[in-house]
Design a protein around this motif. Sequence first.
Motif, short mmCIF file in Angstrom:
data_model
loop_
_atom_site.label_atom_id
_atom_site.label_comp_id
_atom_site.label_asym_id
_atom_site.label_seq_id
_atom_site.Cartn_x
_atom_site.Cartn_y
_atom_site.Cartn_z
N UNK A 1 0.84 -1.21 0.00
CA UNK A 1 0.00 0.00 0.00
C UNK A 1 0.87 1.26 0.00
N UNK A 2 1.90 1.25 0.86
CA UNK A 2 2.68 2.47 1.03
C UNK A 2 3.73 2.68 -0.05
N UNK A 3 4.23 1.58 -0.62
CA UNK A 3 5.38 1.72 -1.52
C UNK A 3 5.26 0.75 -2.70
N UNK A 4 4.48 1.15 -3.70
CA UNK A 4 4.32 0.26 -4.85
C UNK A 4 5.63 0.10 -5.62
N UNK A 5 5.69 -0.97 -6.41
CA UNK A 5 6.90 -1.31 -7.18
C UNK A 5 6.57 -1.17 -8.67
N UNK A 6 6.96 -0.04 -9.27
CA UNK A 6 6.60 0.10 -10.69
C UNK A 6 7.34 -0.93 -11.54
N UNK A 7 6.66 -1.53 -12.49
CA UNK A 7 7.21 -2.65 -13.26
C UNK A 7 7.93 -2.16 -14.51
N UNK A 8 8.93 -1.32 -14.29
CA UNK A 8 9.60 -0.67 -15.42
C UNK A 8 10.35 -1.66 -16.31
N UNK A 9 11.04 -2.61 -15.69
CA UNK A 9 11.84 -3.54 -16.50
C UNK A 9 10.92 -4.43 -17.34
N UNK A 10 9.89 -4.94 -16.68
CA UNK A 10 8.92 -5.74 -17.43
C UNK A 10 8.28 -4.92 -18.54
N UNK A 11 7.87 -3.69 -18.20
CA UNK A 11 7.22 -2.83 -19.19
C UNK A 11 8.11 -2.64 -20.42
N UNK A 12 9.38 -2.41 -20.20
CA UNK A 12 10.30 -2.27 -21.32
C UNK A 12 10.40 -3.55 -22.14
N UNK A 13 10.42 -4.70 -21.43
CA UNK A 13 10.57 -5.99 -22.12
C UNK A 13 9.32 -6.35 -22.92
N UNK A 14 8.17 -5.77 -22.54
CA UNK A 14 6.92 -6.11 -23.22
C UNK A 14 6.71 -5.31 -24.51
N UNK A 15 7.49 -4.22 -24.67
CA UNK A 15 7.35 -3.42 -25.88
C UNK A 15 7.63 -4.31 -27.09
N UNK A 16 6.75 -4.30 -28.04
CA UNK A 16 6.90 -5.16 -29.22
C UNK A 16 6.21 -6.51 -29.04
N UNK A 17 5.87 -6.87 -27.80
CA UNK A 17 5.15 -8.13 -27.54
C UNK A 17 3.69 -7.86 -27.19
N UNK A 18 3.49 -6.98 -26.20
CA UNK A 18 2.13 -6.69 -25.75
C UNK A 18 1.41 -5.88 -26.82
N UNK A 19 0.15 -6.21 -27.06
CA UNK A 19 -0.65 -5.44 -28.02
C UNK A 19 -1.35 -4.28 -27.32
N UNK A 20 -1.54 -4.40 -25.99
CA UNK A 20 -2.18 -3.35 -25.20
C UNK A 20 -1.74 -3.53 -23.75
N UNK A 21 -1.66 -2.42 -23.01
CA UNK A 21 -1.29 -2.52 -21.60
C UNK A 21 -1.83 -1.33 -20.82
#
Lengths: 329, 329
Positions: free
Chosen positions: A189-209
Amino acid sequence: MNEFDIIREVFAPLTASAPGAFNLSDDAALIESQNFVVTKDLMVAGVHFLPKDPLDLVARKLIRVNLSDLAAKGAKPVGYFLGCVWPQNVKREDIELFARGLAEDQQKYRISLYGGDTTAHRAKAGPLTLSATFFGTPPKQGVVSRSGASLGDDLYVSGTIGDAGLGLAAIRKEFKFTTVDKASLTGRYRLPEPRLVLGGALAGLATAAIDVSDGLIADAGHLARASGLRAEIDAVAAPRSPGAAAWVAAQDNRWKALAKLASFGDDYEILFAAPPALRRSVTVAAKASRTEVSRIGSLTRGEGVLFLDEAGAPIPVPEAGYDHFKKER
Amino acid sequence: MNEFDIIREVFAPLTASAPGAFNLSDDAALIESQNFVVTKDLMVAGVHFLPKDPLDLVARKLIRVNLSDLAAKGAKPVGYFLGCVWPQNVKREDIELFARGLAEDQQKYRISLYGGDTTAHRAKAGPLTLSATFFGTPPKQGVVSRSGASLGDDLYVSGTIGDAGLGLAAIRKEFKFTTVDKASLTGRYRLPEPRLVLGGALAGLATAAIDVSDGLIADAGHLARASGLRAEIDAVAAPRSPGAAAWVAAQDNRWKALAKLASFGDDYEILFAAPPALRRSVTVAAKASRTEVSRIGSLTRGEGVLFLDEAGAPIPVPEAGYDHFKKER
């Protein structure tokens, strides 16, 4: 009055000449001519964080909820602009503690403050109100939009769902968790973990996010709507932490409990779609970014979200995420 | 605790790796690699506007105070990100009226909304709080910084000074103005006129510039300090509107009245420095942009601001502009 109607009907028309604003239907805008991804999130004491939360954690949460938006777009963060409206009686030490939190996460995420505005409420007139505008560079494959999902795409989510909401329940002593689970849930709740590395790795794979901030079901609805499809989510497949599993086990109605977890919000995970042909690539991307990813459903013909039990029957979903103009929490 | 100390000591260190943030000593930041000028200004009901001000005018003021920052840098505005924290009981018509104001000035200034965040206070918890992040393209001659003034440069200001402060006094019935003067002065308070055309024309001429929001004397201090010089201002030369002239004439102490006009703030004029050799070019730029410009002093060796009477003796200046952490207005 509904928050999303207001955005769509009142503010979206104001972006008519800016294609990069995506008609206000996405987490972030693209300033096309210069190729920047920009996002802005507000946080208000008593609404987005507890008035007594330590200010360094509040600062880091402000950074992270914004980074989560950039992560969902596959962008690499660069910097931000900060606006603070402090209570009039704020002490210098409070602001310094806040700045220490900013400094800590700036270093962690290699970003910089670029500017902003500092002001104060009149005496006793209002709560600490924070505003941040973050910008980053888009992935070379192009940003992952909300609207690109195709019929038959799989639906995935990172991490676990409902923890932040249970963390708030733990802080409010609404449920007795084990010490370990409580620490983990309140941390979410207090300190979320943004998924930056995953987000970068999904570029070109994910069709929507989209990043999950309003709740899994609500945000699946946003993604599905933007893509002109229906989201079907397997309630059991939606991933749970040990604390959340313990909480579900203690509830009278398991399906109702699962629906609640998927409606809490503040998860800051990435919900994304990808074609079934890319299942293996998604697994590789998740492993490479050391982030748990679960396949939780698919996109089908129709509209809205179906949250399905083991037999494939829809579970009634009481509330569709948090609406700032509707209720208190 | 002083607002400017906080910015310089607490927040400026956070920009160490971003040269384009100008150490938080300027109105706007330059995102250098991509060449964007960005600025962010907050407005809080009861602090920056009156809680009963019509919301379309509030929206337009929000746009204009931000555009004024871009104008002082010589930038051409492109778009903005908007954050709104509404009172919980806000009505849809209120938000629509606000959006109409945005639309009107978007058209006037050919800018677009690009994104943002909409949220609400808990019931009765706080006032309408607005945040905007504006971006624009820098002039081809490069942005006009605060810190570029040289010893011996002339000091100029556009328009007239002190009108917005008197407009607020008129609204509060603290002074009886003629009907015409009152309309003009309250208009200056509610709807500033960003000097975009003049700002663009000054690029390549002005050595330093700042928009006058904290008060002429305070902002001259900011410019002088950033340039490592002292500002000397001829109190009589600081330009006054007919309404302001009438108000000065009715005051017991003329010099005190002039100092007050130069301390009110909210003028949104451009204060700038230019070498004496360019006086003619400045006049041409002012004429071409149809904006009144007055030469009001010069930059000398030393520090601070001297506000001088006809005999060249310094007039005591009671307050150095508005400090959000210090007092109420």
